[in-house]
Design a protein around this motif. Structure first.
Motif, PDB file in Angstrom:
ATOM      1  N   TYR A 150       1.022  -1.242   0.095  1.00 37.68           N
ATOM      2  CA  TYR A 150       0.003   0.090  -0.002  1.00 37.68           C
ATOM      3  C   TYR A 150       0.968   1.247   0.160  1.00 37.68           C
ATOM      4  O   TYR A 150       0.366   2.308  -0.466  1.00 37.68           O
ATOM      5  N   ASP A 151       1.810   1.240   0.644  1.00 36.62           N
ATOM      6  CA  ASP A 151       2.733   2.691   0.610  1.00 36.62           C
ATOM      7  C   ASP A 151       4.233   2.396  -0.135  1.00 36.62           C
ATOM      8  O   ASP A 151       5.101   3.110   0.250  1.00 36.62           O
ATOM      9  N   TYR A 152       4.356   1.407  -0.800  1.00 29.46           N
ATOM     10  CA  TYR A 152       5.855   1.046  -1.232  1.00 29.46           C
ATOM     11  C   TYR A 152       5.645   0.200  -2.511  1.00 29.46           C
ATOM     12  O   TYR A 152       4.682  -0.760  -2.876  1.00 29.46           O
ATOM     13  N   PHE A 153       6.629   0.690  -3.566  1.00 33.57           N
ATOM     14  CA  PHE A 153       6.641  -0.051  -4.996  1.00 33.57           C
ATOM     15  C   PHE A 153       8.149  -0.166  -5.372  1.00 33.57           C
ATOM     16  O   PHE A 153       8.898   0.934  -5.133  1.00 33.57           O
ATOM     17  N   SER A 154       8.329  -1.445  -5.665  1.00 34.99           N
ATOM     18  CA  SER A 154       9.812  -1.832  -5.890  1.00 34.99           C
ATOM     19  C   SER A 154      10.034  -2.462  -7.112  1.00 34.99           C
ATOM     20  O   SER A 154       9.237  -3.195  -7.398  1.00 34.99           O
ATOM     21  N   VAL A 155      11.286  -2.089  -7.906  1.00 37.30           N
ATOM     22  CA  VAL A 155      11.707  -2.657  -9.330  1.00 37.30           C
ATOM     23  C   VAL A 155      12.771  -3.069  -9.247  1.00 37.30           C
ATOM     24  O   VAL A 155      13.966  -2.174  -8.605  1.00 37.30           O
ATOM     25  N   GLY A 156      13.324  -4.113  -9.350  1.00 40.45           N
ATOM     26  CA  GLY A 156      14.738  -4.719  -8.911  1.00 40.45           C
ATOM     27  C   GLY A 156      15.259  -5.452 -10.325  1.00 40.45           C
ATOM     28  O   GLY A 156      14.568  -6.130 -11.055  1.00 40.45           O
ATOM     29  N   VAL A 157      16.585  -5.262 -10.647  1.00 39.81           N
ATOM     30  CA  VAL A 157      17.224  -6.031 -11.755  1.00 39.81           C
ATOM     31  C   VAL A 157      18.512  -6.754 -11.066  1.00 39.81           C
ATOM     32  O   VAL A 157      18.970  -5.953 -10.263  1.00 39.81           O
ATOM     33  N   GLY A 158      18.996  -7.761 -11.566  1.00 42.31           N
ATOM     34  CA  GLY A 158      20.275  -8.635 -11.358  1.00 42.31           C
ATOM     35  C   GLY A 158      20.563  -9.474 -12.057  1.00 42.31           C
ATOM     36  O   GLY A 158      19.997  -9.855 -13.117  1.00 42.31           O
ATOM     37  N   GLY A 159      21.861  -9.765 -11.867  1.00 43.44           N
ATOM     38  CA  GLY A 159      22.497 -10.919 -12.430  1.00 43.44           C
ATOM     39  C   GLY A 159      23.613 -11.410 -11.860  1.00 43.44           C
ATOM     40  O   GLY A 159      24.069 -10.814 -10.821  1.00 43.44           O
ATOM     41  N   THR A 160      23.925 -12.774 -12.052  1.00 45.46           N
ATOM     42  CA  THR A 160      25.095 -13.584 -11.673  1.00 45.46           C
ATOM     43  C   THR A 160      25.622 -14.375 -12.581  1.00 45.46           C
ATOM     44  O   THR A 160      25.048 -14.879 -13.619  1.00 45.46           O
ATOM     45  N   TYR A 161      27.051 -14.414 -12.220  1.00 41.69           N
ATOM     46  CA  TYR A 161      27.912 -15.059 -13.198  1.00 41.69           C
ATOM     47  C   TYR A 161      28.926 -16.290 -12.322  1.00 41.69           C
ATOM     48  O   TYR A 161      29.418 -15.704 -11.295  1.00 41.69           O
ATOM     49  N   SER A 162      28.659 -17.672 -12.395  1.00 42.61           N
ATOM     50  CA  SER A 162      29.358 -18.446 -11.923  1.00 42.61           C
ATOM     51  C   SER A 162      30.321 -19.443 -12.764  1.00 42.61           C
ATOM     52  O   SER A 162      29.998 -19.640 -13.925  1.00 42.61           O
ATOM     53  N   LYS A 163      31.399 -19.713 -12.301  1.00 41.72           N
ATOM     54  CA  LYS A 163      32.433 -20.502 -12.884  1.00 41.72           C
ATOM     55  C   LYS A 163      32.880 -21.758 -12.095  1.00 41.72           C
ATOM     56  O   LYS A 163      33.329 -21.719 -11.024  1.00 41.72           O
ATOM     57  N   LEU A 164      32.716 -22.680 -12.635  1.00 37.74           N
ATOM     58  CA  LEU A 164      33.319 -24.131 -12.100  1.00 37.74           C
ATOM     59  C   LEU A 164      34.444 -24.580 -12.701  1.00 37.74           C
ATOM     60  O   LEU A 164      34.610 -24.621 -13.806  1.00 37.74           O
ATOM     61  N   PHE A 165      35.593 -24.805 -12.122  1.00 36.82           N
ATOM     62  CA  PHE A 165      36.632 -25.717 -12.562  1.00 36.82           C
ATOM     63  C   PHE A 165      37.301 -26.631 -11.532  1.00 36.82           C
ATOM     64  O   PHE A 165      36.610 -27.125 -10.554  1.00 36.82           O
ATOM     65  N   ASN A 166      38.539 -27.119 -11.802  1.00 36.30           N
ATOM     66  CA  ASN A 166      38.964 -28.072 -11.013  1.00 36.30           C
ATOM     67  C   ASN A 166      38.080 -29.365 -10.822  1.00 36.30           C
ATOM     68  O   ASN A 166      37.772 -29.720  -9.902  1.00 36.30           O
ATOM     69  N   GLU A 167      37.689 -29.896 -12.137  1.00 32.42           N
ATOM     70  CA  GLU A 167      36.785 -30.932 -12.234  1.00 32.42           C
ATOM     71  C   GLU A 167      35.468 -30.437 -11.551  1.00 32.42           C
ATOM     72  O   GLU A 167      34.778 -31.498 -10.790  1.00 32.42           O
TER      73      GLU A 167
END
Length: 437
Positions: A150-167
């Motif tokens: 009722y008293d609040y409005f929010s917009v959000g954007v985001g991103g993530t990058y993950s790297k796997l190694f060492n098998e």
């Protein structure tokens, strides 16, 4: 010659078939998500206490909240997954009802009012998209979120990058989020006549009610100039399999907030101003005033130890500080106990303590000469203990069905939370996971 030609053709066919098989093997990859999954999550939350921020550090903190959330994960192809998260939360609050405590009889900070602010509905919709590389060592994801109440409005954007190694024994990740929020400020009823264009003590609230105590009520009040709040976060993660039975992870997060960080309907009472009352309710001297920027840092780690096929130990620790003067420590342990192939128990314990913000003052401890002030006990010094217990049911064969969806798991959990102030709360959560057959 015929035999040579036939032999050559057979060799060429076998070689071509082998190469095709090798190519197929080379491009074959397991899907990130085999089939559509649907999670339904619900919870019931209740709390109580005697230090309501709406009442300037005094009054009931009673509140109940019921939530329901659907999370749908859809495999778009072998590599890409689209996830839709839609939730709604409905609450009733004796505390927030006292934004206007004068609407239905004698006002009292420890009694609920029936005003419009006594209940509200919060709604959220989040869409996220993730992509995994062919070797599954690189994962990118992005999200867009919208929420409103009722008293609040929010917009959000985001991103993530993950790297796997060492098998795939090691993983590093980086994530970023931006939230752009807008307030529709709602102020305590008795302060509104003293805003721009108000009629002060000529307002009917004061002409139709008797002010006791200091009858020359003159609060320190001005509407907030800014109605926006922006939050920016950056997080780093590191995870390592240390042993076949031991996994550890580290996380470091930074958050910068700018804009309206005060809550417009939270009262403050000054110790150097004479008290004014209508009925049993003390009229506010001001609303909470906090700086328009805040920088937060949190660093923590997890250590999970698989002892045997029955018992696992999960531990967590986090240290937090910000430039408002709060320092906190969080430590928790969970002990999943597998009692059958399908049932697991989850006893847990969490400890938390923090120092007070530089601007916190209990009821009537702030001064009218202070630049910033709050009586929100979430910003006070306190310690808290949380005890939890849960049970999980898992059926990998999804024998139970609803339409074309098989029931894969059910999770039920209960948590009891107690601070060393008067505040306490409890929550019951339930989660159901379905997969498309």
């Amino acid at each position: 010659m015929k035999k040579l030609i036939i032999l050559f053709c057979v060799f060429a066919f076998v070689k071509g078939y082998a190469q095709t098989g090798q190519d197929d093997t080379k491009v074959y990859k397991k899907r990130v998500l085999e089939t559509t999954e649907v999670d339904f999550l619900t919870s019931y939350y209740s709390q109580d206490g005697d230090n309501a921020a709406v009442g300037g550090g005094i009054g009931t903190e009673e509140l109940t909240d019921v939530t329901g959330t659907f999370v749908v994960s859809i495999p778009l192809n072998d590599d890409d997954v689209l996830t839709i998260d839609a939730g709604i939360s409905a609450y009733t609050s004796a505390s927030s009802s006292n934004i206007d405590p004068f609407d239905d009889g004698p006002a009292d900070p420890f009694q609920a009012s029936t005003g419009a602010s006594s209940s509200d509905v919060w709604a959220n919709l989040t869409g996220s998209y993730s992509h995994s590389s062919d070797d599954r060592n690189d994962i990118w994801s992005a999200k867009l979120a919208i929420s409103s109440e009722y008293d609040y409005f929010s917009v959000g954007v985001g991103g993530t990058y993950s790297k796997l190694f060492n098998e795939k024994n090691t993983e590093v990740s980086v994530s970023g989020n931006v939230y752009l929020d807008t307030w529709n400020p709602i102020y305590p009823t008795e302060l509104r006549p003293f805003g721009a264009g108000g009629d002060g003590l000529n307002n009917r609230l004061f002409t139709q009610n008797t002010i006791t105590g200091n009858s020359n009520y003159n609060p320190r009040f001005k509407e907030f100039d800014s109605e926006g709040r922006n939050s920016y976060s950056l997080g780093f993660g590191f995870s390592q399999i240390l042993h076949k039975n031991l996994q550890g992870s580290l996380a470091l997060d930074f958050v910068q907030q700018d804009g309206l960080l005060s809550t417009p309907f939270q009262r403050v009472y000054f110790g150097d101003v004479a008290d004014s009352f209508i009925d049993n309710f003390q009229l506010a001297d001001a609303v909470e005033r906090l700086p328009d920027s805040r920088f937060k840092v949190a660093a923590g780690g997890r250590l999970n130890w698989y002892i045997n096929e029955v018992l696992t130990v999960r531990t967590f620790y986090r240290y937090y500080f910000d430039d408002w003067g709060i320092n906190s420590h969080t430590a928790s342990i969970e002990l999943p106990i597998k009692i059958t192939n399908k049932f697991t128990l989850y006893p847990s314990y969490r400890y938390y303590n923090q120092t007070a913000a530089d601007y916190f003052n209990p009821y009537e401890a702030a001064l009218s000469t202070d630049e910033f002030y709050t009586s929100d006990y979430d910003l006070s010094e306190y310690s808290a203990n949380q005890y939890g217990f849960g049970v999980s049911y898992t059926d990998i064969f999804t024998k139970a069905h609803i339409w074309n969806y098989g029931l894969k798991s059910i999770d039920l959990k209960f948590y009891q939370y107690d601070r060393d102030t008067t505040f306490s709360s409890s929550i019951i959560t339930a989660g159901f996971k379905f997969v498309l057959d």
